[in-house]
Design a protein around this motif. Structure first.
Motif, PDB file in Angstrom:
ATOM      1  N   ASN A 188       0.786  -1.230   0.000  1.00 23.58           N
ATOM      2  CA  ASN A 188       0.000   0.000   0.000  1.00 23.58           C
ATOM      3  C   ASN A 188       0.819   1.281   0.000  1.00 23.58           C
ATOM      4  OD1 ASN A 188      -3.061  -0.858   0.524  1.00 23.58           O
ATOM      5  ND2 ASN A 188      -1.759  -2.194   1.758  1.00 23.58           N
ATOM      6  N   ILE A 189       2.101   1.213   0.364  1.00 23.55           N
ATOM      7  CA  ILE A 189       2.943   2.409   0.374  1.00 23.55           C
ATOM      8  C   ILE A 189       3.941   2.272  -0.764  1.00 23.55           C
ATOM      9  CG2 ILE A 189       4.516   3.845   1.707  1.00 23.55           C
ATOM     10  CD1 ILE A 189       3.277   2.770   4.233  1.00 23.55           C
ATOM     11  N   GLU A 190       3.759   3.081  -1.783  1.00 21.64           N
ATOM     12  CA  GLU A 190       4.580   2.971  -2.978  1.00 21.64           C
ATOM     13  C   GLU A 190       6.008   3.443  -2.712  1.00 21.64           C
ATOM     14  OE1 GLU A 190       4.381   4.314  -7.700  1.00 21.64           O
ATOM     15  OE2 GLU A 190       2.917   5.045  -6.249  1.00 21.64           O
ATOM     16  N   ASN A 191       6.966   2.660  -3.175  1.00 19.55           N
ATOM     17  CA  ASN A 191       8.389   3.001  -3.036  1.00 19.55           C
ATOM     18  C   ASN A 191       8.750   3.302  -1.577  1.00 19.55           C
ATOM     19  OD1 ASN A 191       8.684   2.830  -5.867  1.00 19.55           O
ATOM     20  ND2 ASN A 191       7.992   4.947  -6.079  1.00 19.55           N
ATOM     21  N   ILE A 192       8.331   2.445  -0.677  1.00 19.27           N
ATOM     22  CA  ILE A 192       8.460   2.744   0.751  1.00 19.27           C
ATOM     23  C   ILE A 192       9.912   2.889   1.186  1.00 19.27           C
ATOM     24  CG2 ILE A 192       8.294   0.280   1.291  1.00 19.27           C
ATOM     25  CD1 ILE A 192       7.044   1.063   3.949  1.00 19.27           C
ATOM     26  N   CYS A 193      10.797   2.082   0.647  1.00 20.59           N
ATOM     27  CA  CYS A 193      12.195   2.134   1.078  1.00 20.59           C
ATOM     28  C   CYS A 193      13.117   2.670  -0.002  1.00 20.59           C
ATOM     29  CB  CYS A 193      12.664   0.744   1.513  1.00 20.59           C
ATOM     30  SG  CYS A 193      11.897   0.161   3.030  1.00 20.59           S
ATOM     31  N   ASP A 194      12.566   3.173  -1.083  1.00 24.03           N
ATOM     32  CA  ASP A 194      13.370   3.729  -2.163  1.00 24.03           C
ATOM     33  C   ASP A 194      13.586   5.218  -1.899  1.00 24.03           C
ATOM     34  OD1 ASP A 194      14.607   4.519  -4.465  1.00 24.03           O
ATOM     35  OD2 ASP A 194      13.289   3.395  -5.806  1.00 24.03           O
ATOM     36  N   VAL A 195      14.781   5.576  -1.477  1.00 26.58           N
ATOM     37  CA  VAL A 195      15.053   6.954  -1.079  1.00 26.58           C
ATOM     38  C   VAL A 195      14.900   7.910  -2.248  1.00 26.58           C
ATOM     39  CG1 VAL A 195      16.794   8.490  -0.085  1.00 26.58           C
ATOM     40  CG2 VAL A 195      16.619   6.135   0.713  1.00 26.58           C
ATOM     41  N   GLU A 196      15.241   7.476  -3.453  1.00 26.81           N
ATOM     42  CA  GLU A 196      15.207   8.374  -4.600  1.00 26.81           C
ATOM     43  C   GLU A 196      13.802   8.532  -5.175  1.00 26.81           C
ATOM     44  OE1 GLU A 196      17.978   6.908  -7.409  1.00 26.81           O
ATOM     45  OE2 GLU A 196      19.748   7.326  -6.165  1.00 26.81           O
ATOM     46  N   SER A 197      12.985   7.481  -5.139  1.00 32.12           N
ATOM     47  CA  SER A 197      11.676   7.526  -5.784  1.00 32.12           C
ATOM     48  C   SER A 197      10.544   7.918  -4.852  1.00 32.12           C
ATOM     49  CB  SER A 197      11.355   6.160  -6.417  1.00 32.12           C
ATOM     50  OG  SER A 197      12.352   5.799  -7.346  1.00 32.12           O
ATOM     51  N   ARG A 198      10.672   7.677  -3.554  1.00 30.40           N
ATOM     52  CA  ARG A 198       9.564   7.923  -2.643  1.00 30.40           C
ATOM     53  C   ARG A 198       9.418   9.410  -2.360  1.00 30.40           C
ATOM     54  NH1 ARG A 198      11.292   9.112   2.469  1.00 30.40           N
ATOM     55  NH2 ARG A 198      13.480   8.697   2.922  1.00 30.40           N
ATOM     56  N   ASN A 199       8.362   9.756  -1.655  1.00 30.19           N
ATOM     57  CA  ASN A 199       8.127  11.139  -1.245  1.00 30.19           C
ATOM     58  C   ASN A 199       9.216  11.578  -0.270  1.00 30.19           C
ATOM     59  OD1 ASN A 199       7.183  13.590  -0.361  1.00 30.19           O
ATOM     60  ND2 ASN A 199       5.155  12.854   0.260  1.00 30.19           N
ATOM     61  N   PRO A 200       9.901  12.696  -0.534  1.00 32.01           N
ATOM     62  CA  PRO A 200      10.992  13.106   0.373  1.00 32.01           C
ATOM     63  C   PRO A 200      10.520  13.451   1.773  1.00 32.01           C
ATOM     64  CG  PRO A 200      10.507  14.823  -1.237  1.00 32.01           C
ATOM     65  CD  PRO A 200       9.746  13.605  -1.671  1.00 32.01           C
ATOM     66  N   ASN A 201       9.224  13.754   1.928  1.00 29.45           N
ATOM     67  CA  ASN A 201       8.688  14.074   3.257  1.00 29.45           C
ATOM     68  C   ASN A 201       8.195  12.844   4.003  1.00 29.45           C
ATOM     69  OD1 ASN A 201       9.086  16.877   2.897  1.00 29.45           O
ATOM     70  ND2 ASN A 201       7.191  17.012   1.708  1.00 29.45           N
ATOM     71  N   SER A 202       8.345  11.665   3.397  1.00 26.13           N
ATOM     72  CA  SER A 202       7.880  10.442   4.041  1.00 26.13           C
ATOM     73  C   SER A 202       8.760  10.097   5.231  1.00 26.13           C
ATOM     74  CB  SER A 202       7.883   9.288   3.040  1.00 26.13           C
ATOM     75  OG  SER A 202       7.582   8.056   3.688  1.00 26.13           O
ATOM     76  N   PRO A 203       8.155   9.642   6.350  1.00 31.25           N
ATOM     77  CA  PRO A 203       8.971   9.285   7.522  1.00 31.25           C
ATOM     78  C   PRO A 203       9.662   7.942   7.388  1.00 31.25           C
ATOM     79  CG  PRO A 203       6.660   8.870   7.983  1.00 31.25           C
ATOM     80  CD  PRO A 203       6.708   9.511   6.623  1.00 31.25           C
ATOM     81  N   TRP A 204       9.339   7.166   6.338  1.00 28.30           N
ATOM     82  CA  TRP A 204       9.910   5.830   6.204  1.00 28.30           C
ATOM     83  C   TRP A 204      11.261   5.916   5.511  1.00 28.30           C
ATOM     84  CZ3 TRP A 204       6.994   3.086   9.188  1.00 28.30           C
ATOM     85  CH2 TRP A 204       5.632   3.336   9.264  1.00 28.30           C
TER      86      TRP A 204
END
Length: 329
Positions: A146-162
C-alpha cells in the motif's frame, strides 16, 4: 518450583522436528525463490547447534553475546556465490536461531526466578512467537503493498517518515556477502584479502593469556582476561566518527579507570547503577532530540555534528576510480 509440572522434553523435540520439516518443505517448494537448497538449511542447523552452547556460556558468564553472523554469511557466500536471498536465509537459520534460543533461555530463567510454572512459560513463548510472526508478516506485507516506493530513497516522497535504515543495512549485507561474494573481496587478488589473517590472530589470542596464567599462577587477575569479550567489546562502539569514539572512550574507559583507582568502594557499589544511568540517559536524549530537533526539521550545525572533519572521507577507495579532488588508488 518443584510443585509445578515440568515441560516434557518431547514437547521441544516435536517443535524442533516440525520447524525443520516446514523449513525443508519451503526449500523444495519455493526452490527458485529462496535460493537455499535443502543441504544449505541442514548446514545452517548444524552450525547453530554447534555454536549455541559456547556462545551461551560466554553470555552467561560475561553478559556479552558474540555474534557470528558475518562468519555465517562468509561461509555460505563462498559456497553459494551470487545468491543474496540464500545468504540471508542461511544467516537467519544459522545465526538468528542461536539469538532466539538464548533469548528463550533467558525468559525461562526469569520465569524460574518469578516462580512461573514452566508449562505456562512454554505456552506463552510459543503463542507469543506465533502471534509476533504473523503480525509482523501481515504489517510488512500491508505496508509493501500500500505504500509505494516505501524504502526507495530516490523515488519515494521526500517528506515520508519511512527511511528503512535497518533494512538497507540488511540489503547491503546481502549484496556484499551474497551477490558479490566474499571470494571477490577476500580471496586471492581481492582488495581486503589481508584481513583474512585476522581469523588466525583471533584464534591464537587466548593462548598467550593461558600460558601467562600457568607461568604466573599467583597473579589471579591474569585468568580474568577474556579475549573474546575484549575483542567483542569493539562491536558495541558507536559509528566510527572521531567525536563519537572520543566520547565513548572518555566515558567508558578513562572515567571508569580514575573512579576505580581512587574511589574503588564507590565504583564497586554504584557501577551497575552508573551503567544503567548512562543507558537511560542516552535513550532519553535520543527521544528528546527527535521530538525537539529532528521531527520539527530543526538542524543544528556545529563542530560536534560534523562527521569526521575529513574532506577525503567520501572519496572512493576502489582502484582506478577517478573523482575530482580525490586520490586515485
Amino acid at each position: 518450583m518443584k510443585n509445578y509440572k515440568q515441560v516434557p522434553e518431547w514437547w521441544f523435540l516435536v517443535l524442533l522436528a516440525v520447524s525443520v520439516v516446514v523449513s525443508l518443505v519451503m526449500s523444495f517448494v519455493w526452490k527458485e525463490t529462496v535460493q537455499l537448497p535443502w543441504w544449505g538449511l541442514l548446514f545452517a542447523f548444524v552450525l547453530s547447534f554447534i555454536v549455541t552452547l559456547p556462545v551461551g556460556v560466554i553470555q552467561a558468564t560475561t553478559n556479552q553475546q558474540p555474534g557470528f553472523d558475518i562468519i555465517a554469511q562468509f561461509l555460505i557466500g563462498y559456497i553459494l556465490p551470487g545468491k543474496p536471498i540464500a545468504n540471508l536465509l542461511f544467516k537467519i537459520y544459522g545465526r538468528i536461531s542461536t539469538v532466539h534460543a538464548l533469548s528463550f533461555l533467558s525468559d525461562l530463567k526469569l520465569g524460574h526466578y518469578m516462580k512461573i510454572p514452566p508449562r505456562c512459560m512454554y505456552t506463552a513463548q510459543l503463542v507469543g512467537t506465533l502471534v509476533a510472526g504473523i503480525v509482523n508478516l501481515a504489517v510488512a506485507w500491508w505496508m509493501l503493498e500500500n505504500i509505494e516506493n516505501i524504502c526507495d530513497v530516490e523515488s519515494r516522497n521526500p517528506n515520508s517518515p519511512w527511511t528503512c535504515p535497518k533494512y538497507r543495512v540488511t540489503f547491503d549485507a546481502s549484496v556484499i556477502w551474497g551477490l558479490i561474494g566474499p571470494r571477490r573481496l577476500f580471496g586471492p587478488g581481492g582488495l581486503y584479502r589481508n584481513l583474512m589473517w585476522l581469523f588466525l590472530v583471533g584464534a591464537l589470542l587466548p593462548f598467550p593469556i593461558c600460558s601467562m596464567s600457568k607461568i604466573f599462577p599467583d597473579k589471579k587477575w591474569i585468568p580474568l582476561i577474556n579475549m573474546p569479550v575484549i575483542t567483542y567489546g569493539f562491536a558495541g562502539m558507536p559509528p566510527a566518527t572521531p567525536t563519537n569514539i572520543a566520547s565513548w572512550l572518555i566515558t567508558g574507559g578513562i572515567f571508569n579507570y580514575f573512579v576505580f583507582k581512587y574511589h574503588k568502594r564507590w565504583w564497586q557499589k554504584y557501577n551497575y547503577v552508573l551503567s544503567a544511568a548512562l543507558d537511560a540517559g542516552t535513550a532519553f536524549m535520543g527521544v528528546l532530540l527527535f521530538f525537539a530537533l529532528q521531527n520539527p526539521k530543526h538542524e543544528l550545525k556545529w563542530w560536534g555534528t560534523e562527521l569526521d572533519h575529513c574532506p577525503l572521507a567520501t572519496c572512493p577507495i576502489a582502484p582506478g576510480i577517478h573523482v575530482e579532488g580525490c586520490p586515485v588508488f
